[in-house]
Design a protein around this motif. Structure first.
Motif, PDB file in Angstrom:
ATOM      1  N   SER A 244       0.827  -1.215   0.000  1.00 46.63           N
ATOM      2  CA  SER A 244       0.000   0.000   0.000  1.00 46.63           C
ATOM      3  C   SER A 244       0.857   1.260   0.000  1.00 46.63           C
ATOM      4  O   SER A 244       0.442   2.308  -0.513  1.00 46.63           O
ATOM      5  N   GLU A 245       2.088   1.154   0.547  1.00 46.48           N
ATOM      6  CA  GLU A 245       2.982   2.314   0.603  1.00 46.48           C
ATOM      7  C   GLU A 245       3.966   2.319  -0.570  1.00 46.48           C
ATOM      8  O   GLU A 245       4.162   3.347  -1.231  1.00 46.48           O
ATOM      9  N   ALA A 246       4.570   1.169  -0.849  1.00 48.48           N
ATOM     10  CA  ALA A 246       5.592   1.112  -1.903  1.00 48.48           C
ATOM     11  C   ALA A 246       4.996   1.357  -3.285  1.00 48.48           C
ATOM     12  O   ALA A 246       5.639   1.942  -4.162  1.00 48.48           O
ATOM     13  N   ALA A 247       3.758   0.919  -3.490  1.00 44.13           N
ATOM     14  CA  ALA A 247       3.126   1.006  -4.806  1.00 44.13           C
ATOM     15  C   ALA A 247       2.219   2.229  -4.932  1.00 44.13           C
ATOM     16  O   ALA A 247       1.270   2.221  -5.728  1.00 44.13           O
ATOM     17  N   ALA A 248       2.519   3.292  -4.195  1.00 46.72           N
ATOM     18  CA  ALA A 248       1.631   4.463  -4.166  1.00 46.72           C
ATOM     19  C   ALA A 248       1.377   5.022  -5.560  1.00 46.72           C
ATOM     20  O   ALA A 248       0.231   5.355  -5.914  1.00 46.72           O
ATOM     21  N   THR A 249       2.426   5.128  -6.378  1.00 39.98           N
ATOM     22  CA  THR A 249       2.262   5.672  -7.731  1.00 39.98           C
ATOM     23  C   THR A 249       1.371   4.771  -8.576  1.00 39.98           C
ATOM     24  O   THR A 249       0.483   5.251  -9.305  1.00 39.98           O
ATOM     25  N   ALA A 250       1.591   3.472  -8.478  1.00 41.18           N
ATOM     26  CA  ALA A 250       0.762   2.515  -9.225  1.00 41.18           C
ATOM     27  C   ALA A 250      -0.688   2.571  -8.759  1.00 41.18           C
ATOM     28  O   ALA A 250      -1.616   2.442  -9.563  1.00 41.18           O
ATOM     29  N   LEU A 251      -0.895   2.788  -7.466  1.00 45.25           N
ATOM     30  CA  LEU A 251      -2.252   2.846  -6.930  1.00 45.25           C
ATOM     31  C   LEU A 251      -2.977   4.115  -7.389  1.00 45.25           C
ATOM     32  O   LEU A 251      -4.201   4.107  -7.568  1.00 45.25           O
ATOM     33  N   ASP A 252      -2.230   5.189  -7.588  1.00 45.90           N
ATOM     34  CA  ASP A 252      -2.828   6.392  -8.186  1.00 45.90           C
ATOM     35  C   ASP A 252      -3.348   6.053  -9.581  1.00 45.90           C
ATOM     36  O   ASP A 252      -4.451   6.462  -9.971  1.00 45.90           O
ATOM     37  N   ASN A 253      -2.539   5.315 -10.322  1.00 51.99           N
ATOM     38  CA  ASN A 253      -2.926   4.896 -11.666  1.00 51.99           C
ATOM     39  C   ASN A 253      -4.148   3.974 -11.624  1.00 51.99           C
ATOM     40  O   ASN A 253      -5.040   4.055 -12.478  1.00 51.99           O
ATOM     41  N   ALA A 254      -4.203   3.107 -10.610  1.00 50.47           N
ATOM     42  CA  ALA A 254      -5.328   2.181 -10.465  1.00 50.47           C
ATOM     43  C   ALA A 254      -6.643   2.929 -10.308  1.00 50.47           C
ATOM     44  O   ALA A 254      -7.667   2.551 -10.898  1.00 50.47           O
ATOM     45  N   GLU A 255      -6.618   4.003  -9.533  1.00 52.70           N
ATOM     46  CA  GLU A 255      -7.840   4.785  -9.339  1.00 52.70           C
ATOM     47  C   GLU A 255      -8.306   5.413 -10.648  1.00 52.70           C
ATOM     48  O   GLU A 255      -9.515   5.485 -10.924  1.00 52.70           O
ATOM     49  N   LYS A 256      -7.358   5.815 -11.495  1.00 58.21           N
ATOM     50  CA  LYS A 256      -7.716   6.372 -12.800  1.00 58.21           C
ATOM     51  C   LYS A 256      -8.338   5.309 -13.706  1.00 58.21           C
ATOM     52  O   LYS A 256      -9.120   5.617 -14.606  1.00 58.21           O
ATOM     53  N   LEU A 257      -7.971   4.050 -13.463  1.00 54.91           N
ATOM     54  CA  LEU A 257      -8.522   2.944 -14.246  1.00 54.91           C
ATOM     55  C   LEU A 257      -9.879   2.476 -13.713  1.00 54.91           C
ATOM     56  O   LEU A 257     -10.520   1.619 -14.321  1.00 54.91           O
ATOM     57  N   GLY A 258     -10.285   3.025 -12.573  1.00 52.96           N
ATOM     58  CA  GLY A 258     -11.589   2.671 -12.017  1.00 52.96           C
ATOM     59  C   GLY A 258     -11.546   1.609 -10.937  1.00 52.96           C
ATOM     60  O   GLY A 258     -12.572   1.002 -10.613  1.00 52.96           O
ATOM     61  N   LEU A 259     -10.369   1.388 -10.353  1.00 50.40           N
ATOM     62  CA  LEU A 259     -10.222   0.433  -9.253  1.00 50.40           C
ATOM     63  C   LEU A 259     -10.038   1.188  -7.948  1.00 50.40           C
ATOM     64  O   LEU A 259      -9.381   2.232  -7.912  1.00 50.40           O
ATOM     65  N   SER A 260     -10.572   0.655  -6.868  1.00 50.74           N
ATOM     66  CA  SER A 260     -10.301   1.257  -5.564  1.00 50.74           C
ATOM     67  C   SER A 260      -8.862   0.929  -5.165  1.00 50.74           C
ATOM     68  O   SER A 260      -8.290  -0.067  -5.617  1.00 50.74           O
TER      69      SER A 260
END
Length: 478
Positions: A244-260
């Motif tokens: 949840s911390e290391a992948a912060a940038t990827a998780l930002d991208n995930a939200e743009k793709l429509g994933l929580s």
């Protein structure tokens, strides 16, 4: 080879026996004989490579152990065709681990491409791989150079070195570094990541494992009921925090793709730990193990090819240098041909099908579970000469290239590409590159080596017993 239209379509031979009792008997036979003998005995009995049989774990773990097994190179690819088979909840086969092990979510591996989140998660994985592509070679070299330093120290002090143990620790560090730019050991996880991962993986795979314990104990504790997820609750929580911390940038991208962020984090954890780390635990010892049992002349040819290609790039290991190494690629392909990291594939027939083998065509009804044991496809003697032998240069040259389409470790032919619409491994090219980089790094440092090679739960156990260092003039690289 005759086409379906030229063949009489037959019923699939074989028998499931008596419900409940035969599946348990078959499970015991599977673990007693070993998987190869179990499947070969059915092929021999029914004189067919498409056959009905029971697969573990059976009662009480799986409600229905009955499958139609496809056990040659011609029938196996039906499992890749998502227009014919549904891939929902069949990643581990006839049973599915509790979603309490994945935060309550069905992660991408259990989704059929027809489900909306499949494309979103797979696109997220593609985006990570694309954004981090330039980090792969330097992070691999940095991490595995340290592994080989440790290996040399262990050989000097103990006369041997357990490659698997070193690889387990190094691979987890490398993946965190390569995918997210954050080494797990630099976070709260410290050095506990690999052991936490292994415990979590075990809870999902124990129904298919044998540990060498008395059969009655394994039947009771491993093969009959799922182990409770609370056993790894704290381990999973620690891993989740890291991602949840290391992948912060990827998780930002995930939200743009429509994933929580929550669902994306559980998916990244699964893809990194189960798919990538679990794969590297099998793949890299497998490659080194096959090379250890090969003739030293193969080592000489690899060293010459690798050092020559690196020299042409000014002494640097680059993507272009690796791309020129045809023999290096071949030894990796041959390792995954002999021992695919994932040995089983499954899918439910979406409609009534005709499945064609080398020797016949067979009716499969809608809803039936198709099962493939991959080593029988990749060691098919009707496709490969000396099919049961490791031939390092098998895929070299024009004739060799014609065989690459039969390398199917990634849930699809090596000649095809993963997409959001299929179930081929998103990191297929990454995994093959990592295998090549192991060979490259090894033979930049060493001329040859010796190792004891045995078997462990999911693959080869490699204990290195000697290393012959390369001369300084032939191994310089940066």
């Amino acid at each position: 080879m005759a086409s379906n239209s030229d063949m009489t379509v037959e019923e699939v031979p074989g028998s499931y026996g008596t419900p409940f009792f035969t599946p348990i008997s078959d499970r015991l036979e599977f673990y007693y004989q070993g998987q190869d003998k179990y499947f070969q005995s059915r092929v021999d009995k029914y004189k067919s490579t498409v056959v009905r049989l029971n697969v573990p774990p059976g009662p009480f773990m799986a409600s229905n152990p009955q499958v139609v097994a496809v056990l040659d190179a011609k029938s196996f690819p039906v499992l890749f065709d998502v227009s014919k088979v549904e891939k929902k909840n069949v990643f581990t086969g006839t049973y599915m681990p509790s979603t309490s092990l994945t935060g309550g979510f069905r992660v991408c591996s259990y989704l059929d491409p027809s489900e909306p989140n499949h494309a979103k998660v797979k696109q997220l994985l593609f985006n990570i791989l694309a954004s981090r592509k330039d980090a792969v070679i330097p992070t691999f070299r940095n991490n595995f150079s340290a592994l080989f330093d440790t290996m040399e120290s262990q050989l000097a002090s103990d006369g041997k070195s357990d490659f698997n143990a070193l690889n387990d620790n190094t691979s987890f560090e490398f993946l965190g570094d390569a995918y997210y730019g954050v080494r797990p050991s630099d976070t709260e996880l410290g050095t506990t990541g690999p052991s936490r991962c292994t415990k979590w993986l075990f809870l999902q795979l124990h129904p298919l494992m044998t540990l060498g314990l008395p059969k009655i104990l394994e039947e009771l504790f491993l093969h009959t009921f799922p182990l409770p997820s609370f056993i790894v609750k704290s381990d999973y929580k620690a891993l989740y925090k890291y991602f949840s911390e290391a992948a912060a940038t990827a998780l930002d991208n995930a939200e743009k793709l429509g994933l929580s962020r929550e669902e994306a984090t559980h998916n990244l954890l699964f893809a990194t730990v189960f798919n990538s780390y679990g794969g590297m635990k099998v793949l890299l010892p497998g490659i080194l193990g096959w090379l250890a049992t090969s003739d030293k002349s193969l080592h000489e040819r690899l060293a010459a090819e690798i050092r020559g290609a690196v020299a042409e790039e000014g002494g640097k290991v680059t993507v272009n240098a690796v791309a020129k190494m045809e023999l290096t690629l071949s030894v990796v392909y041959e390792a995954v041909r002999m021992d695919p990291p994932v040995k089983y594939q499954y899918g439910h027939a979406k409609e009534d099908l005709v499945v064609e083998s080398h020797d016949g065509a067979y009716k499969v009804k809608k809803g039936e579970m198709l099962f493939g044991y991959q080593p029988f496809a990749t060691r098919d003697p009707k496709v490969f000469e000396r099919a049961e032998e490791y031939v390092g240069d098998r895929f070299v040259g024009e004739e060799g290239k014609q065989l690459i389409k039969y390398v199917v470790w990634s849930n699809g032919p090596e000649t095809e590409k993963p997409t959001v619409a299929n179930k081929q491994c998103a990191a297929k090219d990454f995994v093959v590159l990592v295998g090549r980089l192991l060979v490259v790094e090894f033979f930049l440092r060493y001329d040859t080596f010796e190792a004891d090679v045995g078997n462990v739960l999911l693959g080869s156990q490699v204990t290195v017993t000697s290393l012959t260092k390369a001369s300084a003039s032939s191994s310089s690289s940066s």
